[in-house]
Write a protein that holds these residues in place. Sequence first.
Motif, PDB file in Angstrom:
ATOM      1  N   LEU A 194       0.818  -1.215   0.000  1.00 17.82           N
ATOM      2  CA  LEU A 194       0.000   0.000   0.000  1.00 17.82           C
ATOM      3  C   LEU A 194       0.853   1.266   0.000  1.00 17.82           C
ATOM      4  O   LEU A 194       0.423   2.318  -0.476  1.00 17.82           O
ATOM      5  CB  LEU A 194      -0.925   0.008   1.223  1.00 17.82           C
ATOM      6  N   ARG A 195       2.085   1.172   0.542  1.00 22.43           N
ATOM      7  CA  ARG A 195       2.935   2.354   0.663  1.00 22.43           C
ATOM      8  C   ARG A 195       3.968   2.463  -0.455  1.00 22.43           C
ATOM      9  O   ARG A 195       4.558   3.522  -0.655  1.00 22.43           O
ATOM     10  CB  ARG A 195       3.671   2.344   2.004  1.00 22.43           C
ATOM     11  N   ARG A 196       4.222   1.349  -1.144  1.00 27.63           N
ATOM     12  CA  ARG A 196       5.228   1.359  -2.206  1.00 27.63           C
ATOM     13  C   ARG A 196       4.863   0.327  -3.267  1.00 27.63           C
ATOM     14  O   ARG A 196       4.122  -0.615  -2.988  1.00 27.63           O
ATOM     15  CB  ARG A 196       6.610   1.101  -1.627  1.00 27.63           C
ATOM     16  N   GLU A 197       5.368   0.524  -4.459  1.00 29.93           N
ATOM     17  CA  GLU A 197       4.995  -0.355  -5.573  1.00 29.93           C
ATOM     18  C   GLU A 197       5.436  -1.788  -5.343  1.00 29.93           C
ATOM     19  O   GLU A 197       4.684  -2.731  -5.593  1.00 29.93           O
ATOM     20  CB  GLU A 197       5.609   0.180  -6.874  1.00 29.93           C
ATOM     21  N   GLU A 198       6.661  -1.955  -4.895  1.00 31.03           N
ATOM     22  CA  GLU A 198       7.207  -3.287  -4.599  1.00 31.03           C
ATOM     23  C   GLU A 198       8.102  -3.207  -3.380  1.00 31.03           C
ATOM     24  O   GLU A 198       8.666  -2.153  -3.073  1.00 31.03           O
ATOM     25  CB  GLU A 198       8.027  -3.821  -5.784  1.00 31.03           C
ATOM     26  N   GLN A 199       8.218  -4.328  -2.694  1.00 31.74           N
ATOM     27  CA  GLN A 199       9.180  -4.434  -1.604  1.00 31.74           C
ATOM     28  C   GLN A 199      10.140  -5.570  -1.919  1.00 31.74           C
ATOM     29  O   GLN A 199       9.736  -6.620  -2.430  1.00 31.74           O
ATOM     30  CB  GLN A 199       8.479  -4.712  -0.273  1.00 31.74           C
ATOM     31  N   ASN A 364      12.623  -7.776   5.524  1.00 31.96           N
ATOM     32  CA  ASN A 364      13.491  -8.868   5.974  1.00 31.96           C
ATOM     33  C   ASN A 364      13.203  -9.243   7.428  1.00 31.96           C
ATOM     34  O   ASN A 364      13.196 -10.416   7.785  1.00 31.96           O
ATOM     35  CB  ASN A 364      14.966  -8.484   5.814  1.00 31.96           C
ATOM     36  N   PHE A 365      12.964  -8.224   8.268  1.00 35.45           N
ATOM     37  CA  PHE A 365      12.581  -8.499   9.650  1.00 35.45           C
ATOM     38  C   PHE A 365      11.237  -9.223   9.697  1.00 35.45           C
ATOM     39  O   PHE A 365      11.067 -10.189  10.451  1.00 35.45           O
ATOM     40  CB  PHE A 365      12.490  -7.196  10.452  1.00 35.45           C
ATOM     41  N   ALA A 366      10.280  -8.758   8.889  1.00 40.60           N
ATOM     42  CA  ALA A 366       8.963  -9.384   8.866  1.00 40.60           C
ATOM     43  C   ALA A 366       9.062 -10.840   8.423  1.00 40.60           C
ATOM     44  O   ALA A 366       8.475 -11.740   9.046  1.00 40.60           O
ATOM     45  CB  ALA A 366       8.031  -8.609   7.935  1.00 40.60           C
ATOM     46  N   SER A 424       7.758  -8.415  -3.436  1.00 41.93           N
ATOM     47  CA  SER A 424       6.359  -8.605  -3.030  1.00 41.93           C
ATOM     48  C   SER A 424       5.554  -7.365  -3.387  1.00 41.93           C
ATOM     49  O   SER A 424       6.102  -6.270  -3.525  1.00 41.93           O
ATOM     50  CB  SER A 424       6.266  -8.879  -1.526  1.00 41.93           C
ATOM     51  N   ASN A 425       4.244  -7.540  -3.510  1.00 42.61           N
ATOM     52  CA  ASN A 425       3.340  -6.423  -3.765  1.00 42.61           C
ATOM     53  C   ASN A 425       1.972  -6.751  -3.173  1.00 42.61           C
ATOM     54  O   ASN A 425       1.755  -7.866  -2.673  1.00 42.61           O
ATOM     55  CB  ASN A 425       3.235  -6.127  -5.261  1.00 42.61           C
ATOM     56  N   TYR A 426       1.061  -5.805  -3.244  1.00 43.72           N
ATOM     57  CA  TYR A 426      -0.242  -6.005  -2.593  1.00 43.72           C
ATOM     58  C   TYR A 426      -1.086  -7.067  -3.289  1.00 43.72           C
ATOM     59  O   TYR A 426      -1.962  -7.675  -2.668  1.00 43.72           O
ATOM     60  CB  TYR A 426      -1.003  -4.679  -2.502  1.00 43.72           C
ATOM     61  N   LEU A 427      -0.835  -7.331  -4.580  1.00 42.39           N
ATOM     62  CA  LEU A 427      -1.583  -8.380  -5.280  1.00 42.39           C
ATOM     63  C   LEU A 427      -1.283  -9.751  -4.676  1.00 42.39           C
ATOM     64  O   LEU A 427      -2.205 -10.526  -4.384  1.00 42.39           O
ATOM     65  CB  LEU A 427      -1.236  -8.370  -6.769  1.00 42.39           C
ATOM     66  N   GLU A 428      -0.002 -10.046  -4.472  1.00 37.17           N
ATOM     67  CA  GLU A 428       0.378 -11.328  -3.875  1.00 37.17           C
ATOM     68  C   GLU A 428      -0.180 -11.445  -2.461  1.00 37.17           C
ATOM     69  O   GLU A 428      -0.624 -12.521  -2.037  1.00 37.17           O
ATOM     70  CB  GLU A 428       1.902 -11.465  -3.860  1.00 37.17           C
TER      71      GLU A 428
END
Length: 467
Positions: A194-199, A364-366, A424-428
């Motif tokens: 939600l805050r960025r396109e991809e992580q 990475n922590f998550a 990762s992204n919000y779709l996944e």
Amino acid sequence: MLGRFRGKQGPDAQTGVQEQDIGVSNDTEKAPQHMHIPRFNHNGHKVTRGIKPDGESGRGGIHPWHFIRICFRSTSHMSMCVNVLWPFVPPAIALHFARPDLNLWIFVLNYIAMVPSANLIGFAGQELARKLPKVFGVVLETFLGGIVEIVLFMVLLHNDVNNNLIPVIRSAILGSILANLLLCLGFCFFAGGLRREEQEFDEVISEVGHGLLLMAGFGLLIPTAFYASLRGSMDSGLLESKTLSISRIASVILLVAFFIYVYFQMRTHHGLYDSVLEKDEERDHDREDDLKKAKLTFTECIFALAIALTCVSLHAVFLVEEIEYMITERGVPDAFMGLILIPLVEKAAEHLTAVDEAWDNQMNFALAHILGATVQTALFNSSLAVIVGWGLHKAMDLNFEVFNIVILIMAIIVVGNFLRDQKSNYLEGSLCILIYILIAIASWYYPNPVPGASNTAEAAGAAHGGG
């Protein structure tokens, strides 16, 4: 000669680095090597020897007002909202003794009260982890998060009579793994997206965790596959006995795998994990605010853990005593109770912490918390339940319902596919959550197992003969 020392309050102070002004005399005399130069952290607190700067509270002992205020603040805004449920804790405990006939209310109140108690374990564990080396702190925090699950498994085993709660334990083992892999990871991907396109995240975390999950899934599958393949072609009592023996052997092997994994993290490859987690800390959006927050002392961390563990243990006992009532009188299916209800309440605190880390761009922590907790459940907690059941002469095995084990293997494969590209992204995240909802619906309609059908022990006596 040693001159004056000044604790730096600039940007470098965030990493615990201090500016030192050391005056040296003309005769180039050096300070004795045994003299200890004090360090000061980002808040100007003198750092205690053996404590990391990020975890230094600047206090000692227990200060009641500070203790309550810091614990209520918790790790994030979501965790702080959970703390408003603490008023449910006293009536949940009192009602068990005052009105034992109110089974439904006892179950509901203790179910709700378990959430803030587990949240306190998560917060105190995080505060304690900050005082320790990074990798060891993450491992300890993950283990403390799994304490709630271990307590529930032990209470279920103790209260089991004629294998009436064994199916619930089996379902809870798989349900805990599914809650981590699909629900929690899904919310992490969704919140971060939600805050960025991809992580992006590092392969050191994802590859090792996914590899261990595949191994654990294979280990958990073997007893089920053995029983399902031979059911109908072998005497049921003999088959159950052999399946129980295989489960106990598999549990020992899974325990060995878990300890090798911990050794890999903390001893031989801790440098890799350290560097990855340090980079994550630099990307933390709330880094400055987190450093400025007041922190618990070491003594307060231990005290908070003692309070939380006491409450969790009481809630677990009272909750488990009402499970049979909820299944027989209220019609809650075994599969839904073990696969969904129990894992949700025991994993609430871990989920909130991981989602908050993903929201702050610490993927990475998550992942370390999610995959670490999942590996602990699959390799350690499940094996511990089998071995303790062995000691208590209970027929606790790894002979899961085929429906449950198929779902587990598919979840591991799906999540592994999402982790493969290290993005990762919000779709996944949305897809993971929707899959979990679908599993929850299916488990609600899944009928309770009956003796002689599916992977269910017909008699405790026959199973006991296997070990």
